[in-house]
Design a protein around this motif. Structure first.
Motif, PDB file in Angstrom:
ATOM      1  N   ASN A  92      46.184  41.615 106.457  1.00 29.48           N
ATOM      2  CA  ASN A  92      46.998  40.458 106.065  1.00 29.48           C
ATOM      3  C   ASN A  92      46.118  40.335 104.680  1.00 29.48           C
ATOM      4  OD1 ASN A  92      47.929  39.269 108.091  1.00 29.48           O
ATOM      5  ND2 ASN A  92      46.633  38.244 109.585  1.00 29.48           N
ATOM      6  N   GLY A  93      47.090  40.309 103.764  1.00 28.83           N
ATOM      7  CA  GLY A  93      46.970  40.033 102.531  1.00 28.83           C
ATOM      8  C   GLY A  93      46.031  41.199 101.703  1.00 28.83           C
ATOM      9  N   ALA A  94      46.892  42.073 102.203  1.00 25.91           N
ATOM     10  CA  ALA A  94      46.767  43.602 101.703  1.00 25.91           C
ATOM     11  C   ALA A  94      47.568  44.319 100.711  1.00 25.91           C
ATOM     12  CB  ALA A  94      46.626  44.657 102.828  1.00 25.91           C
ATOM     13  N   GLY A  95      48.999  43.067 100.615  1.00 21.25           N
ATOM     14  CA  GLY A  95      49.702  43.341  99.848  1.00 21.25           C
ATOM     15  C   GLY A  95      51.709  43.464 100.579  1.00 21.25           C
ATOM     16  N   LYS A  96      51.733  43.567 101.432  1.00 22.63           N
ATOM     17  CA  LYS A  96      52.446  44.386 102.306  1.00 22.63           C
ATOM     18  C   LYS A  96      53.531  43.849 101.715  1.00 22.63           C
ATOM     19  CE  LYS A  96      51.352  43.963 106.942  1.00 22.63           C
ATOM     20  NZ  LYS A  96      49.503  43.811 106.437  1.00 22.63           N
ATOM     21  N   SER A  97      54.062  41.924 101.622  1.00 23.13           N
ATOM     22  CA  SER A  97      54.744  41.411 101.989  1.00 23.13           C
ATOM     23  C   SER A  97      55.169  41.286 100.442  1.00 23.13           C
ATOM     24  CB  SER A  97      55.019  39.359 102.531  1.00 23.13           C
ATOM     25  OG  SER A  97      54.699  39.627 103.899  1.00 23.13           O
ATOM     26  N   THR A  98      53.842  41.653  99.879  1.00 16.94           N
ATOM     27  CA  THR A  98      54.150  41.721  98.108  1.00 16.94           C
ATOM     28  C   THR A  98      54.896  43.062  98.073  1.00 16.94           C
ATOM     29  OG1 THR A  98      52.210  40.473  97.351  1.00 16.94           O
ATOM     30  CG2 THR A  98      52.885  41.527  96.296  1.00 16.94           C
ATOM     31  N   PHE A  99      54.624  43.958  98.304  1.00 21.14           N
ATOM     32  CA  PHE A  99      55.228  45.275  98.467  1.00 21.14           C
ATOM     33  C   PHE A  99      56.698  44.933  98.789  1.00 21.14           C
ATOM     34  CE2 PHE A  99      56.078  49.734  99.111  1.00 21.14           C
ATOM     35  CZ  PHE A  99      56.022  49.856  98.011  1.00 21.14           C
ATOM     36  N   PHE A 100      56.805  44.282  99.416  1.00 19.13           N
ATOM     37  CA  PHE A 100      58.577  44.072 100.575  1.00 19.13           C
ATOM     38  C   PHE A 100      58.833  42.999  99.292  1.00 19.13           C
ATOM     39  CE2 PHE A 100      58.292  45.133 104.882  1.00 19.13           C
ATOM     40  CZ  PHE A 100      58.055  46.111 104.354  1.00 19.13           C
ATOM     41  N   LYS A 101      58.291  42.049  98.451  1.00 15.62           N
ATOM     42  CA  LYS A 101      58.671  41.057  97.463  1.00 15.62           C
ATOM     43  C   LYS A 101      59.336  41.998  96.088  1.00 15.62           C
ATOM     44  CE  LYS A 101      57.172  36.407  99.638  1.00 15.62           C
ATOM     45  NZ  LYS A 101      56.245  35.645  99.746  1.00 15.62           N
ATOM     46  N   ALA A 102      58.513  43.329  95.513  1.00 16.64           N
ATOM     47  CA  ALA A 102      58.434  43.643  95.091  1.00 16.64           C
ATOM     48  C   ALA A 102      60.165  44.125  94.983  1.00 16.64           C
ATOM     49  CB  ALA A 102      57.258  44.376  94.776  1.00 16.64           C
ATOM     50  N   LEU A 103      60.040  44.827  96.487  1.00 14.88           N
ATOM     51  CA  LEU A 103      61.019  45.758  96.215  1.00 14.88           C
ATOM     52  C   LEU A 103      62.278  45.072  96.514  1.00 14.88           C
ATOM     53  CD1 LEU A 103      59.638  47.470  99.661  1.00 14.88           C
ATOM     54  CD2 LEU A 103      60.480  48.590  97.123  1.00 14.88           C
ATOM     55  N   MET A 104      62.043  43.669  96.592  1.00 16.15           N
ATOM     56  CA  MET A 104      63.586  42.915  96.578  1.00 16.15           C
ATOM     57  C   MET A 104      63.908  42.419  96.285  1.00 16.15           C
ATOM     58  SD  MET A 104      64.083  43.402  99.692  1.00 16.15           S
ATOM     59  CE  MET A 104      66.236  42.549  99.023  1.00 16.15           C
ATOM     60  N   GLY A 105      63.362  42.745  95.024  1.00  5.59           N
ATOM     61  CA  GLY A 105      63.073  41.950  93.169  1.00  5.59           C
ATOM     62  C   GLY A 105      62.832  40.380  93.241  1.00  5.59           C
ATOM     63  N   PHE A 106      62.048  40.011  94.440  1.00  5.77           N
ATOM     64  CA  PHE A 106      61.575  38.460  94.446  1.00  5.77           C
ATOM     65  C   PHE A 106      60.247  38.240  93.342  1.00  5.77           C
ATOM     66  CE2 PHE A 106      63.922  38.353  99.186  1.00  5.77           C
ATOM     67  CZ  PHE A 106      65.077  38.148  98.382  1.00  5.77           C
ATOM     68  N   VAL A 107      59.704  38.598  92.988  1.00  5.38           N
ATOM     69  CA  VAL A 107      58.654  39.375  92.400  1.00  5.38           C
ATOM     70  C   VAL A 107      58.692  40.288  91.025  1.00  5.38           C
ATOM     71  CG1 VAL A 107      56.582  37.706  93.655  1.00  5.38           C
ATOM     72  CG2 VAL A 107      57.029  40.639  93.188  1.00  5.38           C
ATOM     73  N   ARG A 108      58.629  39.903  90.256  1.00  7.82           N
ATOM     74  CA  ARG A 108      58.098  40.623  89.039  1.00  7.82           C
ATOM     75  C   ARG A 108      57.193  41.610  88.995  1.00  7.82           C
ATOM     76  NH1 ARG A 108      61.986  40.942  84.358  1.00  7.82           N
ATOM     77  NH2 ARG A 108      63.050  39.233  85.489  1.00  7.82           N
ATOM     78  N   PRO A 109      57.566  42.436  88.832  1.00  8.35           N
ATOM     79  CA  PRO A 109      56.435  43.359  88.681  1.00  8.35           C
ATOM     80  C   PRO A 109      55.713  43.473  87.440  1.00  8.35           C
ATOM     81  CG  PRO A 109      58.236  45.068  89.411  1.00  8.35           C
ATOM     82  CD  PRO A 109      58.103  43.813  89.322  1.00  8.35           C
TER      83      PRO A 109
END
Lengths: 289, 266
Positions: free
Chosen positions: B50-67
């Motif tokens: 948890n907190g390792a960045g799995k959801s962040t990785f998904f969000k980045a792949l979906m363009g929901f967060v801008r890398p």
């Protein structure tokens, strides 16, 4: 024949007022605005934007005053201030650590206070009571035209984007993931809200317009599990409330805006008590049936 | 640790290609220098604490967060283009939806078709057929008229999976699809994921449950703020790698799902 019917009270209740031009106008405008606000109220209640509706409707106040003072159509001033308040709420929320409902309350009371101060300072023949409480019985022709135009725009947008807006309210993440511009939909819905608030303040005034923007949606929400049916029910109950409210106001000589909103509230209470699935008396009801 | 041998020399664009991805939230690093190449016709497990960045990785792949740095291509094109092409479906862990929203199961699955419809989103016969078949595949056809809120948790998961199927996306991102589902749903979803793979889709699944990874993931990505190891499951799923992923606590992957899940939840 005619005399017989006129002596029947329900008939004369409905027909007699129609002999007055101002009543025909008031009924038409109120029913139209009621229907339009009813449609929008579905999105407001499902999105949880009741407070936002309250904010925008209060924030248009200085816009109305400035527009009157400058001799512009009141709707232009109201729209500018409505959208401006929304933009300001978004800006303050983004740039500070203050929670959204606090920001909303802060911004709209500020705008509203500005409106009150402007009314007292700008020498004009604006009747403060008409802005605050509406005056459908005294609506002018130019106001009717503005209201027709605003209603047309609001309905066109809501019909054109009804599926997208529903999806935006229900699941904005999915909307984004299939390439729908949710930022656009957000501001579209807020703009429509500003327009509808402008239309609504004609009939029930700034103070009560938020009722037009949430009560019909809340009533319909208790009556159905289908989005389309919810919109029809909201439009219907809202338009009927407006018409009944104007009639009751005429016959009992009571304040029209209050009368319309009271009818809406009464219909909501009926739904709250007796709605087939979600009314609080449903268990007793179902044993009788 | 990177093992790209199976993706080299691809004639077709990769399903997912992320290179040097960095994401930070107001200065807090959530992901740095994460790279991943994933071909179609494969199931890839995304494993981390948890907190390792799995959801962040998904969000980045979906363009929901801008890398803040790095580049993402889906099917060889930019994320937003791929989304407009209806190429990506995302099934979040918690749907995050209002369960009393007045829509039926059918309506929800139909939302998967919106992107392929005109602006008024009026369903054509082909859209209705796609929804019907999707509901059939997740075994929810009988419940199609139910309000979405009347479904159980597992049924709701299947409804949202049906929406992804109806969308006909070639890249599926599934965030913790097995969390909190009943046995029937779990079995059905496992079978569906294998079918998706045989349909040449690209499937990325984040999961806590290491037994699922062993059972049907061809590839695995171990992640802790960055990609620690990536490759074929049999080669990557070593005690050393897992120990590194879970912060020095070696989960005994061979002792069954319960114990490893417990360990991860700490």
């Amino acid at each position: 024949m005619n005399d017989l019917f006129i002596s029947l009270s329900p008939f004369s209740f409905l027909v007699e007022p129609l002999s007055h031009e101002f009543m025909r106008r008031a009924l038409m405008v109120s029913a139209l605005v009621g229907g339009v606000c009813g449609l929008l109220s579905c999105y407001m209640t499902l999105k949880g934007w009741a407070l936002m509706g309250d904010a925008v409707s209060h924030a248009v106040m200085p816009g109305v005053v400035v527009a009157y003072a400058l001799g512009l159509p009141f709707s232009i001033g109201a729209f500018v201030f409505g959208v401006g308040s929304v933009a300001l709420i978004g800006f303050v929320k983004q740039k500070s650590r203050i929670k959204e409902d606090t920001v909303i309350g802060l911004v709209f009371t500020g705008f509203f206070a500005l409106g009150l101060v402007l009314v007292s300072k700008i020498k004009s023949n604006i009747d403060l009571m008409h802005i605050l409480f509406g005056s459908p019985l005294g609506i002018s022709y130019s106001d009717v035209h503005q209201t027709l135009l605003i209603s047309g725009i609001v309905v066109s947008i809501l019909v054109l984007f009804r599926r997208d807006l529903m999806l935006y309210c229900f699941d904005p993440t999915h909307a984004r993931s299939i390439g729908i511009n949710t930022g656009f939909l957000h501001y579209l819905l807020l703009s429509v809200l500003s327009l509808a608030a402008v239309a609504g303040l004609q009939t029930v005034g700034i103070i009560l317009v938020v009722a037009m923007l949430i009560t019909p949606g809340a009533t319909a929400y208790l009556l159905t599990d289908r989005f389309d049916r919810m919109t029809y029910l909201a439009i219907f109950s809202s338009a009927i409330s407006s018409i009944l409210g104007v009639y009751i106001s005429y016959w009992s000589d009571i304040e029209t805006g209050g009368s319309i909103v009271l009818v809406q509230t009464f219909i909501f209470l009926l739904a709250f008590l007796f709605a087939p699935r979600y009314g609080i008396l449903k268990s007793q009801g179902s044993t009788h049936l | 640790m990177m093992n790209d041998s199976f993706t080299d020399g691809q004639a077709f664009p990769l399903g997912i290609e992320a290179s040097g991805l960095c994401v930070d939230y107001n200065g807090t690093v959530a992901l740095y220098d994460a790279s991943l190449k994933l071909k179609s016709g494969a199931i890839c497990g995304l494993v981390g604490m948890n907190g390792a960045g799995k959801s962040t990785f998904f969000k980045a792949l979906m363009g929901f967060v801008r890398p803040s740095r790095g580049n993402i291509r889906i099917n060889g094109v930019a994320v937003h283009k791929a989304q407009r092409d209806q190429a990506v479906a995302y099934v979040p862990q918690n749907e995050g939806i209002d369960c009393s929203f007045p829509v039926s199961v059918w309506d929800v699955v139909m939302m998967g078709r919106y992107g392929s419809m005109n602006i008024l989103r009026i369903p054509r016969e082909s859209d209705r057929q796609a929804v019907w078949h999707a509901l059939e595949r997740v075994e929810l056809l009988e419940l199609r008229a139910r309000p979405i809120g009347a479904l159980s948790g597992g049924q709701r998961k299947r409804a949202f999976l049906a929406r992804a199927i109806a969308q006909r996306a070639s890249v599926l991102l599934l965030d913790e699809p097995f969390s909190g589902v009943d046995v029937r749903t779990e079995k059905l979803m496992s079978e569906l994921f294998i079918q998706f793979k045989n349909e040449d889709r690209t499937i990325l699944i984040s999961t806590h449950d290491l037994s699922h990874v062993r059972d049907f993931c061809d590839l695995v990505v171990l992640i802790n703020k960055t990609v620690l190891a990536y490759g074929e499951t049999s080669k990557i799923f070593t005690k050393e790698n897992l120990s590194m992923t879970f912060g020095g606590m070696p989960p005994d992957v061979l002792s069954g799902p319960e114990s490893s899940a417990d360990l991860i939840n700490e």
